[in-house]
Every structure is written in C-alpha cells, then in structure tokens.
Design a protein around this motif. Structure first.
Motif, PDB file in Angstrom:
ATOM      1  N   VAL A 177       0.872  -1.165   0.000  1.00 27.09           N
ATOM      2  CA  VAL A 177       0.000   0.000   0.000  1.00 27.09           C
ATOM      3  C   VAL A 177       0.914   1.222   0.000  1.00 27.09           C
ATOM      4  O   VAL A 177       1.751   1.369   0.887  1.00 27.09           O
ATOM      5  N   ASP A 178       0.774   2.075  -1.004  1.00 29.98           N
ATOM      6  CA  ASP A 178       1.605   3.270  -1.099  1.00 29.98           C
ATOM      7  C   ASP A 178       1.260   4.261   0.016  1.00 29.98           C
ATOM      8  O   ASP A 178       0.123   4.286   0.504  1.00 29.98           O
ATOM      9  N   PHE A 179       2.233   5.078   0.405  1.00 26.34           N
ATOM     10  CA  PHE A 179       2.018   6.066   1.452  1.00 26.34           C
ATOM     11  C   PHE A 179       0.840   6.971   1.085  1.00 26.34           C
ATOM     12  O   PHE A 179       0.779   7.516  -0.014  1.00 26.34           O
ATOM     13  N   SER A 186      -8.355   0.005   0.034  1.00 31.65           N
ATOM     14  CA  SER A 186      -9.277  -0.415  -1.033  1.00 31.65           C
ATOM     15  C   SER A 186      -8.760  -0.002  -2.413  1.00 31.65           C
ATOM     16  O   SER A 186      -8.906  -0.743  -3.385  1.00 31.65           O
ATOM     17  N   VAL A 187      -8.135   1.147  -2.505  1.00 29.03           N
ATOM     18  CA  VAL A 187      -7.560   1.617  -3.772  1.00 29.03           C
ATOM     19  C   VAL A 187      -6.344   0.759  -4.136  1.00 29.03           C
ATOM     20  O   VAL A 187      -6.156   0.381  -5.298  1.00 29.03           O
ATOM     21  N   ALA A 188      -5.531   0.426  -3.142  1.00 28.04           N
ATOM     22  CA  ALA A 188      -4.345  -0.410  -3.381  1.00 28.04           C
ATOM     23  C   ALA A 188      -4.744  -1.796  -3.885  1.00 28.04           C
ATOM     24  O   ALA A 188      -4.116  -2.335  -4.796  1.00 28.04           O
ATOM     25  N   VAL A 211      -5.501  -4.953 -11.008  1.00 25.76           N
ATOM     26  CA  VAL A 211      -5.266  -4.562 -12.401  1.00 25.76           C
ATOM     27  C   VAL A 211      -3.835  -4.893 -12.807  1.00 25.76           C
ATOM     28  O   VAL A 211      -3.593  -5.460 -13.880  1.00 25.76           O
ATOM     29  N   GLU A 212      -2.859  -4.558 -11.949  1.00 26.15           N
ATOM     30  CA  GLU A 212      -1.449  -4.807 -12.280  1.00 26.15           C
ATOM     31  C   GLU A 212      -1.159  -6.291 -12.470  1.00 26.15           C
ATOM     32  O   GLU A 212      -0.400  -6.672 -13.359  1.00 26.15           O
ATOM     33  N   GLU A 213      -1.749  -7.135 -11.627  1.00 22.08           N
ATOM     34  CA  GLU A 213      -1.402  -8.555 -11.653  1.00 22.08           C
ATOM     35  C   GLU A 213      -2.293  -9.403 -12.556  1.00 22.08           C
ATOM     36  O   GLU A 213      -1.876 -10.474 -12.973  1.00 22.08           O
TER      37      GLU A 213
END
Length: 65
Positions: free
Chosen positions: A42-44, A49-51, A57-59
C-alpha cells in the motif's frame, strides 16, 4: 525515522461459481511456481481499497468495482 510498510492480500470470489482466483508465481521470482492471492504494498497515503484495486489490475488486468 521509522518506515512502515503495509502489505495486503485480496481474495477474489466469483459469486456465481463460488470459485476463488489464485495466482501462480513466476518461476523467475522468489517462491516461483507457488500459488498465492493477489496482493502487494500500500503506497504512502493510499487507501487500502484503492491499493487492492490497483494490484488486481497490475497482476491480472481485472478491474474491480
């Protein structure tokens, strides 16, 4: 300064078939060939839920509602 890294996993279930999507790791990465759930960091400042949606989508290329 302390850094906190948050990792999350996502269980994708098809409500019609009751099947769970499980990924198989690439052979060239750590634990290659093993199965795992979709997940990642999870980005800072990012909501979990967004992560989860971003990692899906990425995977997989699957866009989640």
């Amino acid at each position: 300064m302390q850094t906190t890294i948050v990792w999350q996993k996502c269980l994708l279930l098809d409500p019609t078939t009751k099947k769970i999507l499980v990924m198989q790791r690439s052979d060239y990465k750590k634990d290659g060939g093993k199965r795992d759930l979709i997940g990642g960091s999870v980005d800072f400042g990012e909501e979990v839920s967004v992560a989860i949606k971003r990692e899906a989508v990425e995977e997989t290329g699957i866009f989640l509602d």
